[in-house]
Scaffold this motif. Structure first.
Motif, short mmCIF file in Angstrom:
data_model
loop_
_atom_site.label_atom_id
_atom_site.label_comp_id
_atom_site.label_asym_id
_atom_site.label_seq_id
_atom_site.Cartn_x
_atom_site.Cartn_y
_atom_site.Cartn_z
N SER A 86 5.54 -5.37 -2.18
CA SER A 86 5.39 -3.99 -1.74
C SER A 86 4.77 -3.89 -0.25
N ARG A 305 -2.51 1.97 -0.68
CA ARG A 305 -1.79 0.98 -1.69
C ARG A 305 -2.32 1.49 -3.07
N GLN A 308 0.06 4.27 -4.28
CA GLN A 308 1.48 3.63 -4.59
C GLN A 308 1.82 2.68 -5.78
N ASN A 310 -0.51 3.11 -8.50
CA ASN A 310 -0.34 3.92 -9.68
C ASN A 310 -0.66 3.14 -10.72
#
Length: 571
Positions: A86, A305, A308, A310
């Motif tokens: 990512s 971050r 994202q 989660n």
């Protein structure tokens, strides 16, 4: 040198760096680079540009080399942490990021900061409301003391710290703060309900109200790092945490000044409680309508971050176990505990300190105490702002601890040939507040840095629990030590004596300095945030990369690290 070739379609090159010493992790990251780029692979006949991922060992001896090796002009440097895939997608200039989430700051962050700071102020105003008028309290409530009520408040505070993290995780930051502000308002009403029951609030009702406020306070004290991470940019976090974390000192100062001025008898003390309840009601209402949970935009790359990813935060006790296994967590914890201990004990014995220094008037003593608390807040703002700009957590903490060590001695030192020196005592007192107080918020942020992406509230709750518990243990030791004087330079012209409690506090500061000087952690969060505010290649990013190495690399010699560089070449 190991490498993996793959083709790309963009004329731009990029460089991604990870400071890690374990080649296995680098090898895994390298394999992910190859996997990630498979959609861009072309046939051998179509090759025009080749991207090569290379593992190299380099030696860095100063900050200029860090900038040369680590930072590119298009802000594509990022540590390849837990989610390499990512990270590469987020920072690769060749990918289409038009739909990527935006990073930005909202002005409402100042509203949230103001509300949280005022709630913290009011909670400590309640706690120490009668500390400057213990005689009137004892007359009003025979068999009870103001000090015992404060102790009950503080014990309730520590117990509540254990539930803050999990409550905030379940309800969210905004709901937790709103409910806590309402709980504090109800507690203040209990303390001020004398006109509804009798002329004086019954002690059981006063006690119940105090406990309710004590339960609510940790929600204002343990959440500043979370508020900073959620709402503030990478170059604002330390100062915003300092404001929210230290604003309660103004409440303590207000308790000395306002309580000492308006509480002349039992009736005026009840009116004082009613005024506090009215302010608590207004503040609770403002919080209900004005405090927001999250901004629309992430304020930093590190917060983006976390959003994202989660990832669900673990329960509080699991987080604490993880922190205690991280050796980089201990230096900021020790510094935080030291700061709380120094400020709590000096504040607790402020009357004795001032009288020994030649200041005996009670109003002057109250003003000195208020000045000490104000200096703590101002120091947090200035030193926190400096840390935001430089990321020099280690250097700032060491300087503050070192200066605190020397400023402690005039508070308990008497030179026999000169006598009492009120001016010196005041300067030392205010100076100590200015440098010792900021150690707390700076190291709250540092603890979040070295444990990232941990739960910020869990980090601060852990520090508050350790800090309040240890300082509570040291206070009786300091009280016993204050009864003894140690003579320095006997039979000489500059013979002096110093109080034992000052020696104890100085020893604690020296021990913390020695322990913190060995700090060698990595600012994981700041590394992700490099470039958010145009800081790529700057001293901010350099400090973030190597802050743990002797406060930067000055004087520590060359440091060898492994880096992963992905760059474009032409064939």
């Amino acid at each position: 040198m190991e490498f993996c070739e793959f083709l790309g379609s963009s004329p731009k090159s990029f460089k991604t760096v990870k400071m890690r010493s374990r080649s296995l992790l680098l090898g895994a990251s390298l394999a992910l680079v190859c996997t990630l780029t498979s959609p861009f692979t072309l046939s051998p006949l179509a090759r025009t540009n080749t991207r090569v991922a290379i593992i190299r060992k380099i030696k860095l001896s100063d900050r200029s080399e860090v900038a040369t090796h680590f930072f590119s002009s298009n802000r594509l440097t990022t540590p390849l942490g837990r989610n390499f895939n990512s990270n590469l997608q987020a920072f690769d200039s060749n990918s289409n990021n038009d739909d990527a989430p935006q990073i930005g700051l909202e002005s409402h962050r100042y509203v949230n900061l103001a509300l949280l700071s005022l709630l913290a102020l009011l909670s400590d105003l309640v706690c120490f409301a009668t500390s400057s008028t213990p005689g009137i309290f004892a007359e009003t409530y025979p068999g009870h003391t103001s000090a015992s009520l404060i102790d009950i408040f503080l014990f309730t505070n520590v117990a509540s710290c254990f539930i803050v993290t999990d409550t905030v995780k379940r309800l969210g930051l905004a709901n937790s703060i709103k409910l806590s502000s309402l709980l504090m308002f109800i507690g203040c009403l209990f303390r001020a309900c004398g006109p509804l029951t009798s002329s004086i609030t019954p002690y059981p009702l006063l006690l119940a109200g105090t406990i309710l406020v004590g339960l609510s306070q940790p929600f204002f004290q343990c959440t500043p790092p979370l508020l900073s991470a959620t709402w503030f940019g990478s170059n604002e976090r330390a100062m915003s945490t300092a404001v929210a974390l230290n604003f309660n000192q103004i409440g303590i100062a207000g308790a000395f000044l306002i309580g000492g001025s308006v509480c002349g008898d039992s009736e005026s003390m009840m009116q004082y409680f009613e005024g506090i309840a009215a302010v608590a009601g207004i503040l609770s209402l403002a919080t209900a309508f004005g405090f927001r949970d999250r901004p629309k935009l992430a304020p930093s790359s590190s917060e983006l971050r976390k959003i994202q990813s989660n990832e669900e935060e673990p329960p509080f006790f699991n987080s604490v176990q993880t922190f205690l296994k991280n050796k980089s967590f201990y230096p900021p914890l020790i510094a935080f505990v030291t700061s709380i201990t120094l400020t709590n004990i000096v504040g607790a014995f402020i009357d004795e300190v001032m009288v020994r220094g030649g200041i005996e008037d009670q109003m002057s003593i109250n003003l000195a105490g208020a000045g000490f608390e104000l200096a703590i807040l101002l120091g947090g703002i200035f030193i926190g702002g400096y840390v935001d700009k430089t990321k020099a957590f280690k250097r700032s903490t060491l300087v503050c601890l070192g200066v605190s060590f020397f400023l402690l001695f005039p508070l308990g030192l008497t030179e026999h040939a000169i006598g009492k020196e009120p001016a010196l005592v005041l300067v030392s007192l205010f100076g100590l507040g200015f440098v010792a107080g900021p150690i707390q918020p700076v190291n709250a942020e540092l603890a979040v840095e070295v444990t990232f992406p941990s739960d910020e509230t869990a980090v601060e709750s852990s520090q508050q629990i350790f800090g309040n518990f240890i300082s509570a243990l040291i206070i009786p030791l300091a009280e016993m030590a204050s009864k003894s004087d140690i003579t320095l330079f006997p039979t000489m012209s500059y013979e002096s004596d110093v109080r034992g409690d000052v020696i104890l506090l100085a020893a604690i500061a020296a021990g913390a300095f020695a322990s913190f000087s060995k700090f060698d952690g990595t600012l994981e969060r700041s590394l992700l945030d490099c470039g958010d505010d145009g800081t790529e290649g700057s001293d901010v990013c350099n400090a973030a990369a190597l802050e743990g190495g002797a406060g930067g690399m000055e004087g520590s010699g060359a440091k060898e690290i492994e880096v992963l560089i992905v760059e474009e070449t032409k064939e």
